[in-house]
Design a protein around this motif. Structure first.
Motif, PDB file in Angstrom:
ATOM      1  N   UNK A  82       0.848  -1.185   0.000  1.00 57.56           N
ATOM      2  CA  UNK A  82       0.000   0.000   0.000  1.00 57.56           C
ATOM      3  C   UNK A  82       0.887   1.239   0.000  1.00 57.56           C
ATOM      4  N   UNK A  83       1.451   1.560  -1.154  1.00 60.77           N
ATOM      5  CA  UNK A  83       2.418   2.643  -1.255  1.00 60.77           C
ATOM      6  C   UNK A  83       1.816   4.010  -0.929  1.00 60.77           C
ATOM      7  N   UNK A  84       0.498   4.153  -1.075  1.00 62.23           N
ATOM      8  CA  UNK A  84      -0.150   5.431  -0.772  1.00 62.23           C
ATOM      9  C   UNK A  84       0.026   5.811   0.694  1.00 62.23           C
ATOM     10  N   UNK A  85       0.055   4.830   1.577  1.00 63.02           N
ATOM     11  CA  UNK A  85       0.199   5.073   3.008  1.00 63.02           C
ATOM     12  C   UNK A  85       1.483   4.468   3.562  1.00 63.02           C
ATOM     13  N   UNK A  86       2.510   4.376   2.742  1.00 66.03           N
ATOM     14  CA  UNK A  86       3.750   3.711   3.144  1.00 66.03           C
ATOM     15  C   UNK A  86       4.459   4.417   4.284  1.00 66.03           C
ATOM     16  N   UNK A  87       4.226   5.726   4.447  1.00 61.77           N
ATOM     17  CA  UNK A  87       4.911   6.444   5.515  1.00 61.77           C
ATOM     18  C   UNK A  87       4.011   6.683   6.727  1.00 61.77           C
ATOM     19  N   UNK A  88       2.849   6.059   6.754  1.00 58.97           N
ATOM     20  CA  UNK A  88       1.937   6.199   7.889  1.00 58.97           C
ATOM     21  C   UNK A  88       2.509   5.487   9.113  1.00 58.97           C
ATOM     22  N   UNK A  89       2.215   6.005  10.299  1.00 57.28           N
ATOM     23  CA  UNK A  89       2.712   5.337  11.509  1.00 57.28           C
ATOM     24  C   UNK A  89       2.058   3.976  11.711  1.00 57.28           C
ATOM     25  N   UNK A  90       2.794   3.087  12.336  1.00 52.78           N
ATOM     26  CA  UNK A  90       2.289   1.754  12.648  1.00 52.78           C
ATOM     27  C   UNK A  90       2.239   1.635  14.168  1.00 52.78           C
ATOM     28  N   UNK A  91       1.077   1.251  14.689  1.00 55.48           N
ATOM     29  CA  UNK A  91       0.899   1.114  16.130  1.00 55.48           C
ATOM     30  C   UNK A  91       0.897  -0.367  16.474  1.00 55.48           C
ATOM     31  N   UNK A  92       1.734  -0.745  17.432  1.00 52.76           N
ATOM     32  CA  UNK A  92       1.845  -2.140  17.853  1.00 52.76           C
ATOM     33  C   UNK A  92       1.618  -2.204  19.361  1.00 52.76           C
ATOM     34  N   UNK A  93       0.748  -3.073  19.786  1.00 51.86           N
ATOM     35  CA  UNK A  93       0.453  -3.254  21.198  1.00 51.86           C
ATOM     36  C   UNK A  93       1.682  -3.783  21.925  1.00 51.86           C
ATOM     37  N   UNK A  94       1.959  -3.254  23.109  1.00 51.06           N
ATOM     38  CA  UNK A  94       3.127  -3.698  23.868  1.00 51.06           C
ATOM     39  C   UNK A  94       2.992  -5.146  24.335  1.00 51.06           C
ATOM     40  N   UNK A  95       1.787  -5.668  24.361  1.00 51.02           N
ATOM     41  CA  UNK A  95       1.563  -7.068  24.763  1.00 51.02           C
ATOM     42  C   UNK A  95       1.326  -7.980  23.566  1.00 51.02           C
ATOM     43  N   UNK A  96       1.903  -7.649  22.429  1.00 48.00           N
ATOM     44  CA  UNK A  96       1.660  -8.439  21.225  1.00 48.00           C
ATOM     45  C   UNK A  96       2.161  -9.880  21.384  1.00 48.00           C
ATOM     46  N   UNK A  97       3.250 -10.046  22.115  1.00 47.15           N
ATOM     47  CA  UNK A  97       3.783 -11.383  22.366  1.00 47.15           C
ATOM     48  C   UNK A  97       3.929 -11.601  23.867  1.00 47.15           C
ATOM     49  N   UNK A  98       2.833 -11.803  24.559  1.00 47.09           N
ATOM     50  CA  UNK A  98       2.940 -12.004  26.015  1.00 47.09           C
ATOM     51  C   UNK A  98       3.709 -13.279  26.337  1.00 47.09           C
ATOM     52  N   UNK A  99       4.552 -13.201  27.327  1.00 41.61           N
ATOM     53  CA  UNK A  99       5.361 -14.340  27.747  1.00 41.61           C
ATOM     54  C   UNK A  99       4.925 -14.765  29.145  1.00 41.61           C
ATOM     55  N   UNK A 100       4.746 -16.034  29.364  1.00 40.67           N
ATOM     56  CA  UNK A 100       4.405 -16.490  30.720  1.00 40.67           C
ATOM     57  C   UNK A 100       5.497 -16.120  31.711  1.00 40.67           C
ATOM     58  N   UNK A 101       5.090 -15.636  32.892  1.00 38.02           N
ATOM     59  CA  UNK A 101       6.048 -15.326  33.934  1.00 38.02           C
ATOM     60  C   UNK A 101       6.680 -13.961  33.832  1.00 38.02           C
ATOM     61  N   UNK A 102       6.249 -13.142  32.878  1.00 33.65           N
ATOM     62  CA  UNK A 102       6.838 -11.787  32.751  1.00 33.65           C
ATOM     63  C   UNK A 102       5.829 -10.747  33.116  1.00 33.65           C
TER      64      UNK A 102
END
Length: 53
Positions: free
Chosen positions: A33-53
């Motif tokens: 999607x080159x029209x929005x290639x410079x748009x910000x990307x938001x990623x959740x801080x819990x995208x990869x939750x680890x047990x025990x952390x």
């Protein structure tokens, strides 16, 4: 094969760790999607939750 299975025009399947897979997905999204290639990307801080952390 992934494109055939999902019906998507483009697809990617990383064999690396989770963070590399996310980076590849973001790059794939930006390239497709080159029209929005410079748009910000938001990623959740819990995208990869680890047990025990």
């Amino acid at each position: 094969m992934v494109s055939d299975l999902t019906g998507l025009d483009i697809a990617n399947a990383s064999l690396l760790d989770e963070s590399s897979a996310v980076a590849e997905a973001i790059l794939l999204m930006r390239r497709s999607n080159k029209k929005h290639a410079d748009a910000p990307v938001v990623i959740d801080s819990d995208i990869f939750p680890r047990p025990g952390q």
